[in-house]
Design a protein around this motif. Structure first.
Motif, PDB file in Angstrom:
ATOM      1  N   SER A 106       0.796  -1.228   0.000  1.00  0.00           N
ATOM      2  CA  SER A 106       0.000   0.000   0.000  1.00  0.00           C
ATOM      3  C   SER A 106       0.827   1.276   0.000  1.00  0.00           C
ATOM      4  N   GLY A 107       2.122   1.189  -0.231  1.00  0.00           N
ATOM      5  CA  GLY A 107       2.947   2.398  -0.320  1.00  0.00           C
ATOM      6  C   GLY A 107       2.707   3.123  -1.635  1.00  0.00           C
ATOM      7  N   LEU A 108       3.121   4.392  -1.731  1.00  0.00           N
ATOM      8  CA  LEU A 108       2.965   5.162  -2.960  1.00  0.00           C
ATOM      9  C   LEU A 108       3.738   4.500  -4.090  1.00  0.00           C
TER      10      LEU A 108
ATOM     11  N   ASN B 240      -1.522   4.958  -4.243  1.00  0.00           N
ATOM     12  CA  ASN B 240      -0.775   3.862  -3.637  1.00  0.00           C
ATOM     13  C   ASN B 240      -1.017   2.598  -4.462  1.00  0.00           C
TER      14      ASN B 240
END
Length: 62
Positions: free
Chosen positions: A8-10, A41
């Protein structure tokens, strides 16, 4: 890197549409584009709209 960050990180590796506001030339002759674009994300649940300078090679016509 934790799975939570990978999931779920950018996603800064994606090619995204944006708005070109202006071109700026540096004292060394390089060109930078002032752009606005949306970064999401990896799972698509959150996004961030940003305005920033990017190198000329990062910009291409639609």
């Amino acid at each position: 890197m934790p799975l939570r960050v990978r999931a779920s990180g950018l996603d800064n590796s994606a090619t995204v549409p944006g708005i070109l506001h202006a071109w700026h030339q540096t004292h060394t002759g390089d060109w930078y584009a002032l752009t606005s674009f949306e970064i999401t994300n990896r799972n698509g649940t959150a996004s961030l709209v940003t305005t920033q300078l990017v190198t000329a090679d990062a910009v291409r016509p639609r």
